[in-house]
Design an enzyme around this catalytic site. Structure first.
Site, mmCIF file in Angstrom:
data_model
loop_
_atom_site.group_PDB
_atom_site.id
_atom_site.type_symbol
_atom_site.label_atom_id
_atom_site.label_comp_id
_atom_site.label_asym_id
_atom_site.label_seq_id
_atom_site.Cartn_x
_atom_site.Cartn_y
_atom_site.Cartn_z
ATOM 1 C CB CYS A 149 -0.908 0.013 1.227
ATOM 2 S SG CYS A 149 -1.911 1.506 1.293
ATOM 3 C CB CYS A 197 5.454 3.833 -45.935
ATOM 4 S SG CYS A 197 4.697 2.821 -44.647
ATOM 5 C CB CYS A 221 -11.024 5.542 -46.879
ATOM 6 S SG CYS A 221 -10.480 7.241 -46.713
HETATM 7 S S1 SF4 Z 1 -7.807 7.910 -41.262
HETATM 8 FE FE1 SF4 Z 1 -7.212 7.928 -43.431
HETATM 9 S S2 SF4 Z 1 -7.886 5.923 -44.190
HETATM 10 FE FE2 SF4 Z 1 -8.947 6.236 -42.246
HETATM 11 S S3 SF4 Z 1 -10.915 7.165 -42.853
HETATM 12 FE FE3 SF4 Z 1 -9.521 8.861 -42.376
HETATM 13 S S4 SF4 Z 1 -8.643 9.400 -44.385
HETATM 14 FE FE4 SF4 Z 1 -9.536 7.364 -44.626
HETATM 15 S S1 SF4 Z 2 5.073 5.861 -42.121
HETATM 16 FE FE1 SF4 Z 2 3.734 4.987 -40.573
HETATM 17 S S2 SF4 Z 2 2.011 6.447 -40.467
HETATM 18 FE FE2 SF4 Z 2 3.093 6.849 -42.391
HETATM 19 S S3 SF4 Z 2 2.018 5.589 -43.928
HETATM 20 FE FE3 SF4 Z 2 3.754 4.387 -43.201
HETATM 21 S S4 SF4 Z 2 2.852 3.164 -41.561
HETATM 22 FE FE4 SF4 Z 2 1.402 4.827 -41.934
#
Ligand code: SF4
Ligand code: SF4
Ligand SMILES: Cc1cc2nc3c(=O)[nH]c(=O)nc-3n(C[C@H](O)[C@H](O)[C@H](O)COP(=O)(O)OP(=O)(O)OC[C@H]3O[C@@H](n4cnc5c(N)ncnc54)[C@H](O)[C@@H]3O)c2cc1C
Ligand SMILES: Cc1cc2nc3c(=O)[nH]c(=O)nc-3n(C[C@H](O)[C@H](O)[C@H](O)COP(=O)(O)O)c2cc1C
Ligand code: SF4
Lengths: 415, 409
Positions: A139, A380, A346
């Site tokens: 605690c 990415c 999306c």
């Molecule tokens: S976060 Fe990106 S992929 Fe997801 S709904 Fe919004 S715009 Fe589309």
């Molecule tokens: S870098 Fe990361 S946040 Fe950007 S698109 Fe790629 S996975 Fe998604």
């Protein structure tokens, strides 16, 4: 409705299901524990009992909560110490509970001030009918520094007091750990060396949840002041899981019996604690917020999980995830997983775009006319921040790409 | 008759429920809601402020963009503007932007915030004819830019249809009064009970000011020839003005016939019901499929238990008895009522103001008139006839004057 055997043996005691009240106000008296048993809880860890001469004097108010948007109880801070009721009354309640509920598990939580009182308390709760003892070494807001987490962070004291409890009683005993420490393995090993049969983890995390901005005082305010005190609830689950994993990963503790505690609200939380090595589970904050009735969904949900996993005995699940947690330096760093954006799902909010630019690697481009994001596979890095922020699950794991110059094939990766 | 129901505004959000609604907002990158707000009140920005618990910042965003923010929060047809564009609709239903705006502007008032500040005086003066939303917003914008502003209002109170039209249960008078007070605190000099063109001439206004804005709205009821000089007949806007000015003072019979099917007719219907009138029958020219009133207003009226008959035109009137014929079917309807309220539209009265209108608005877009010193705004300018568009036009007119006059003497 699904029926599955949720029973499990833990430190030599049979539990009809792994779910217990953790030691706290939710198991403060006979009536509360009786109601919890009636509603289906497998065990009760009665509110921590201290020596007769240690007076408990609580503050008012004594709680605070961390919120997020409109979500209450993201985390919960309390300033309570141990049982407020007199020792004799607590022992009488234990006796009545064991008489009325012989098949339910009754665990007495105790906290002494020195070897003698630890030993005496252990004897008293055994005589009162407890099936098991939990030592509260954890605690964080005791008014005496000879008690609570100041003891639990001192391995010599842990060992000495465990030995004292073992002298006082033959009951199976678990020591409850404080998370206010860097390495829980040290006190856990000390307790096991002192005779403990298992470990309960975790107690609350020392905290300040909020500060009153006008009065410049932490919350809750007690006559113009406040104190650091214990934090619990959902927000502490990740910390609890980490400590449990670290103990099960330590040499010599691979089969450590653990009662998992910290932020359990749902059957999924419970299953996570089990997979990381907990045989029983304890809950306070979720009960304080929602009541004992959460047991219905904890047990039913866990039964469905067992069915999905094709498991007949809960014990088969204990610790299955331990071996899959490895040191960071041993992880495979040869590939990246590109996110796949489903343009039909999306809705064009652009949150992935913002997060990728401001918090990742500027890999997403935006079509203003169609309001749809596109990932540049070269920029990415495959961090998947975008996937986490998307409100409609339009982003999933896509193509696996090997980093330049690495051996192995993308197809072999278990992503 | 009791007036409590008429005076009772629907419940607003609490601190917890507004956070829940703000948490539903997706915090869009390109925020279509903000692009769709005629007055550029910037809902995406103020909702984000709420989400991060910056209520004062949210209030600043609303107030600096829209001097009538707490009024728009209540009366905007959001389903035509911001909420129509809301991305969240693709998941379930749009964010209740009006509701969040109301919470923030109520917060602003409770915190006694004083956001708009008068600009350093530039020595220029503008006269505004009419104190409806367009005139008020034009005044607010001009005052922040440093102009002197004189408003001339023919009624004894300011606000136009905010004060004399929109019923209390949708827009409480004290909310309107506070908004007007803010603008008069900014320095607007309002002269009441003066009809420009009658009590004072345009020439006099022009002589004393660097520009004149005509924001006289469509403040007069239209009528139908069949109902001329009928003692049982009252116009919708006269009726609503009478009730709003003194709800306890109106004496209503048990059987009222309303003629008209726009939002104003729905306001009359609902007001009658909230004032405990037993039988309210509304006969409407349009059929339901082509109704002018918004779905929201129509549903609200129907919920009150008003009998709505669609597709009929009045063909004969005999005192308190009106005969209607269906527009398509061979069907006739005769209704006898204790009182008849005509909700068949409003028109402008710009006598002696020196401007030409067609269908109650300027024949060209924008705010200029043939006279370079004279501008027209609000319902008299082309565009939607709503409060938020009146705000937009008022702001744009002020900015246009500022552009033309250069802000310097
Ligand atoms: S976060 Fe990106 S992929 Fe997801 S709904 Fe919004 S715009 Fe589309
Ligand atoms: S870098 Fe990361 S946040 Fe950007 S698109 Fe790629 S996975 Fe998604
Ligand atoms: C019953 C009713 C309900 C409505 N409900 C809504 C709603 O829910 N939402 C919405 O967005 N819109 C609503 N509207 C429409 C909205 O009220 C108008 O679009 C808006 O008020 C137009 O603003 P304005 O400033 O151009 O004119 P007005 O509000 O008509 O104001 C004009 C002002 O000028 C004054 N004036 C006129 N001539 C002179 C003169 N010669 N000299 C001095 N003063 C003069 C008038 O007395 C009046 O105060 C409603 C209208 C009515 C009638
Ligand atoms: C109000 C309150 C009082 C507590 N009292 C005790 C106690 O007396 N003894 C103890 O061992 N733990 C006590 N705890 C800690 C809980 O038993 C538990 O370890 C911790 O709250 C984490 O679990 P949870 O997230 O399910 O609440 C208390 C917790 C709370 C919130
Ligand atoms: S469009 Fe809707 S979801 Fe997007 S920012 Fe505006 S209110 Fe939020």
């Amino acid at each position: 409705m699904i029926k599955k055997d949720l029973s499990i043996d833990f430190m030599g005691v049979h539990f009809e299901n792994p779910f217990c009240l953790s030691s706290s106000p939710v198991g403060n008296c006979y009536e509360m524990c009786a109601k919890a048993y009636d509603e289906g809880w497998g065990g009760v860890v009665f509110k921590t009992i201290g020596p007769a001469d240690f007076e408990i004097d609580e503050v008012s108010p004594r709680f605070d909560e961390l919120t997020k948007e409109d979500t209450p109880f993201v985390g919960f801070k309390n300033m309570e110490q141990i049982a407020e009721h007199p020792l004799e009354e607590n022992l009488a309640d234990l006796r009545r509970l064991k008489d009325a509920y012989p098949n339910k598990v009754l665990i007495a939580s105790i906290m002494g001030t020195n070897e003698q009182t630890w030993e005496e308390l252990a004897g008293m709760v055994e005589a009162a009918g407890a099936d098991m003892i939990e030592m509260n070494l954890s605690c964080p807001q005791m008014t005496s520094h000879a008690m609570g987490s100041d003891v639990g962070t001192n391995p010599e004291l842990c060992k000495k007091y465990c030995e004292a409890v073992k002298r006082g009683s033959k009951l199976p005993m678990m020591a409850k750990m404080t998370p206010n420490i860097t390495d829980m393995v040290i006190p856990a090993k000390a307790c096991m060396a002192g005779g403990a049969d298992g470990i309960a983890a975790i107690n609350t995390v020392k905290s300040i949840a909020n500060v009153d901005l006008d009065r410049k005082i932490g919350l809750p305010i007690i006559n113009g002041k406040s104190s650091i005190s214990g934090f619990s609830g959902k927000a502490v689950k990740p910390l609890a899981l980490r400590f449990i994993q670290q103990m099960r990963d330590a040499e010599g503790l691979e089969n450590l019996p653990i009662s998992g505690i910290g932020g359990i609200e749902t059957w999924e939380d419970a299953a996570e604690f089990i997979l990381l090595g907990s045989s029983t589970l304890q809950v306070t904050t979720a009960i304080m917020q929602y009541g004992y009735r959460i047991i219905e969904d904890l047990t039913n949900g866990l039964m469905h999980y067992m069915a999905e996993q094709g498991v007949e005995h809960l014990s088969e699940l204990v610790g299955l995830a331990n071996k899959n947690m490895i040191p960071a330096e041993k992880l495979d760093r040869d590939y990246k997983v590109l996110p796949y954006i489903d343009w039909d799902k999306c809705i064009g909010c652009g949150r992935c775009l913002i997060s990728c630019f401001d918090g990742a690697h500027q890999a997403i481009t935006w079509d203003e006319a169609t309001r749809r994001p596109t990932v540049d596979p070269d920029r990415c890095v495959g961090c998947h921040l975008c996937k986490l922020v998307c409100p409609v699950d339009a982003i999933s794991a896509g193509e696996v790409v090997m980093k330049a110059g690495r051996v192995g094939t993308a197809a072999s990766k278990q992503i | 008759m009791t007036i409590e129901k008429y005076q009772q505004e629907a419940k607003g959000y609490t601190m917890t429920t507004v956070m829940a609604e703000a948490a539903r907002c997706l915090l869009c990158h390109d925020a279509p809601c903000s692009a769709a707000c005629p007055a550029h009140t910037d809902p995406a920005k103020f909702i984000r402020s709420v989400r991060f618990r910056n209520f004062k910042g949210a209030a600043e965003t609303i107030r600096e963009n829209n001097a009538l923010g707490s009024i728009c929060a209540r009366v905007c047809p959001t389903e035509k503007y911001c909420e129509l564009a809301c991305t969240r609709t693709e998941i379930d239903c749009p964010i209740n932007i009006g509701g969040i705006q109301r919470f923030v502007t109520d917060f602003e008032q409770n915190a006694n915030m004083d956001i708009l500040k008068k600009g350093p005086a530039n020595g220029l003066n503008v006269a505004i004819i009419g104190s409806g939303p367009a005139g008020l917003q034009a005044a607010a914008t001009l005052l922040t830019l440093g102009y002197g502003v004189d408003i001339y209002e023919k009624n004894e109170k300011a606000g136009g249809y905010l004060t004399y039209g929109i019923p209390e249960y949708r827009l409480p008078s004290d909310i309107v009064d506070v908004e007007i007070q803010r603008i008069s605190n900014l320095g607007a000099n309002i002269t009441y009970n003066v009809t420009v063109g009658q009590d004072i001439t345009m020439a006099a206004l022009k002589a004393d000011h660097d520009a004149v804005i005509i924001a006289a709205g469509a403040s007069v009821a239209k009528t139908l020839p069949l109902f001329a000089d009928n003692p049982y007949v009252q116009s919708a806007v006269d009726f609503l003005a009478e009730v709003k000015s003194n709800p306890a003072g109106v004496d209503l019979p048990t059987n009222v016939l309303v003629i008209g099917g726009g939002d104003v007719a729905m306001d009359v219907d609902t007001t009658l019901k909230l004032l405990d009138v037993k039988n309210v029958t509304d006969v409407v020219y349009e059929e339901f499929a082509e109704f002018k009133a918004s779905d929201k207003e129509l549903a609200g009226t129907q919920k009150q238990g008003v009998t709505i008959v669609d597709g009929y035109v009045p063909t004969a009137v005999n005192g308190n008895t009106v005969t209607f014929k269906h527009r398509q079917l061979n069907s006739e309807l005769t209704i006898e009522a204790d009182k008849i309220i005509l909700a068949v539209g409003q028109q402008a009265d710009v006598t002696n103001l020196g401007i030409e209108l067609e269908n109650n608005e300027l024949t060209h877009g924008g705010f200029h008139t043939a006279d370079p010193k004279v501008f027209v705004t609000g319902d008299l300018a082309q565009g939607d006839k709503t409060v938020v568009v009146a705000v937009q036009k008022g702001k744009q007119t002020a900015e246009e004057i500022h552009r033309v006059l250069g802000g310097q003497n």
